[in-house]
Enzyme design. Structure first.
Site, PDB file in Angstrom:
ATOM      1  CG  ASP A  76      -1.907  -1.194   1.245  1.00  0.00           C
ATOM      2  OD1 ASP A  76      -2.494  -1.428   0.436  1.00  0.00           O
ATOM      3  OD2 ASP A  76      -1.696  -2.032   2.261  1.00  0.00           O
ATOM      4  CG  ASP A 123      -2.471  -3.932  -1.776  1.00  0.00           C
ATOM      5  OD1 ASP A 123      -3.907  -4.296  -2.037  1.00  0.00           O
ATOM      6  OD2 ASP A 123      -2.241  -4.539  -0.659  1.00  0.00           O
ATOM      7  CG  ASP A 135      -5.040  -0.663   3.074  1.00  0.00           C
ATOM      8  OD1 ASP A 135      -5.904   0.079   2.058  1.00  0.00           O
ATOM      9  OD2 ASP A 135      -4.842  -1.803   2.840  1.00  0.00           O
ATOM     10  NE  ARG A 182     -10.995  -3.125  -1.482  1.00  0.00           N
ATOM     11  CZ  ARG A 182     -10.369  -4.201  -1.451  1.00  0.00           C
ATOM     12  NH1 ARG A 182      -8.903  -3.790  -0.892  1.00  0.00           N
ATOM     13  NH2 ARG A 182     -10.317  -5.225  -1.582  1.00  0.00           N
TER      14      ARG A 182
END
Length: 437
Positions: free
Chosen positions: A217, A256, A260, A315
């Protein structure tokens, strides 16, 4: 009188322009803040990161703990220096974490063509993964290569740290920022080009036909508290998924997430950022498992405001467990759009006063995506300039995924709430790196 920055609307410059002090008018007890943006702190009442002790990063750093870096080695050295004493790291220009290229990470003997030949579905099949492959196999050599990249591009951020870009063109390329197990971090005014996984893994058992899976990430908030991410730009940059090749009939996925927030993290505010040109963009809570839930329940309190989500596929965010307040964001979708808000296990999402710009043929019913049963509050949202009840339109068009309204809580930690109809003009002009004084 000119506003010197946008993340706290209720601030007024004491002198003309970007001056020595800024008076914070939000919250009880107005405070004078330094005009040096590197020492600015999160304003009172500005989202969940202002809860409790608030977030001041490295604002109290002495002169010995203020660093200016232009290379990846300098940046990692600055992070390691002085432990958790308050520090400020100023980033000049673009810092490349993979300037030597992917070949520098490859284990001796690793050959991608040999990897493709051995694990092709027509020879390997699709019913067995690669976890049992020995160290000298193509998969074993891939694992070593991936570990080499992992150790190089990840940077661990200590507590009480401010990382800030200098000027309009500062940022990182190919880096993975790890805000892990710490408290009190500020990240501002940086452009992040998402790290490119040099060695994605083929998983024959992922879906019915197999898939490529990647790591890294761009930024991870993992088990951390009081984190403020402001006026940053997250993008895939020179390596968009649209230009990625396919192998075994599947996209060779080398990205990715962009951000996050996971594993019991708490009190996070993400404001005035741009998230652009990405697939799996922002995840809050990374697992439905009960073992993870022990650390996530009652945490993952996150505020998202005045962010621009441009041409992201899904997302934005996907939420599990957290009390997430998403207000005054602008979502600009492309033709590959899947959804914006993912409603996951025990989530308590409040999505209010947002604006959505959808292309012709994309229904507003797609904005909300139900993954598991959890109530959501969605009020005063505008789609293509028209006020739209997101829950009602979702339930009408996708009755098999009926959503329940009322997340059961009311956000109080907000700065001025702008008119949702005005957001395209406000957010598109002011969000992202290079736009603070």
């Amino acid at each position: 009188m000119r506003k010197c920055h946008d993340h706290v609307i209720a601030r007024t410059a004491l002198l003309i322009g970007c001056t020595a002090l800024v008076l914070s008018l939000s919250g009880p007890g107005a405070q004078a803040q330094p005009r040096d943006v590197a020492r600015q702190t999160l304003g009172a009442g500005d989202g969940w990161a202002s809860e409790g002790t608030g977030t001041n990063g490295g604002s109290a750093a002495d002169a010995e703990h203020v660093y200016t870096v232009t290379t990846w080695a300098q940046f990692k050295a600055a992070l390691a220096a002085g432990g958790s004493a308050p520090k400020i790291i100023k980033v000049k220009g673009t810092v490349d974490a993979v300037s030597q290229g992917c070949d520098a990470f490859a284990a001796t003997g690793y050959d991608f063509d040999a990897y493709l030949k051995k694990y092709a579905p027509e020879t390997w099949g699709t019913d067995k993964d690669l976890s049992g492959e020995p160290a000298d196999s193509p998969e074993g050599l891939r694992r070593v290569s991936a570990d080499n990249q992992d150790q190089t591009i990840k940077a661990n951020v200590p507590a009480n740290t401010t990382i800030i870009g200098v000027g309009k063109n500062a940022g990182f390329k190919g880096a993975s920022l790890q805000i892990k197990g710490v408290d009190n971090v500020i990240v501002r005014n940086l452009t992040f080009e998402s790290p490119l996984d040099c060695f994605p893994q083929w998983d024959p058992t992922d879906t019915s036909t197999g898939a490529w899976n990647s790591e890294y990430d761009t930024a991870v908030v993992y088990g951390s508290t009081h984190v403020w991410l402001d006026h940053n730009t997250f993008t895939d940059g020179s390596h968009p998924d649209s230009e990625a090749p396919t192998y075994f009939g599947a996209l060779y996925q080398q990205h990715d997430g962009e951000l996050d927030i996971v594993r019991g993290s708490n009190y996070v505010t993400a404001s005035w950022n741009v998230f652009a040109d990405h697939d799996k963009t922002l995840m809050i809570g990374n697992s439905d498992s009960e073992s993870t839930a022990v650390g996530d329940r009652g945490k993952l309190k996150v505020t998202l405001h005045h962010n621009l989500f441009r041409n992201v596929i899904e997302r934005a965010p996907r939420v599990r467990f957290g009390q997430v307040d998403s207000y005054n964001n602008h979502f600009v979708a492309g033709q590959d759009y899947v959804y914006s808000f993912g409603i996951g296990k025990e989530s308590r999402l409040v999505a209010e006063h947002n604006a959505f710009t959808l292309p012709k043929g994309i229904s507003p019913a797609k904005i909300l995506k139900k993954w598991m049963e959890a109530p959501v509050t969605a009020a005063d949202n505008y789609v293509n300039g028209k006020k739209t009840d997101l829950i009602a339109v979702h339930n009408a068009e996708i009755p098999e995924e009926t959503l329940q309204s009322d997340a059961g809580w009311t956000p109080t930690l907000r700065t001025k709430v702008d008119s949702a109809k005005a957001l395209p003009g406000i957010v598109d002009r002011r969000a992202g790196a290079g736009r603070i004084c």
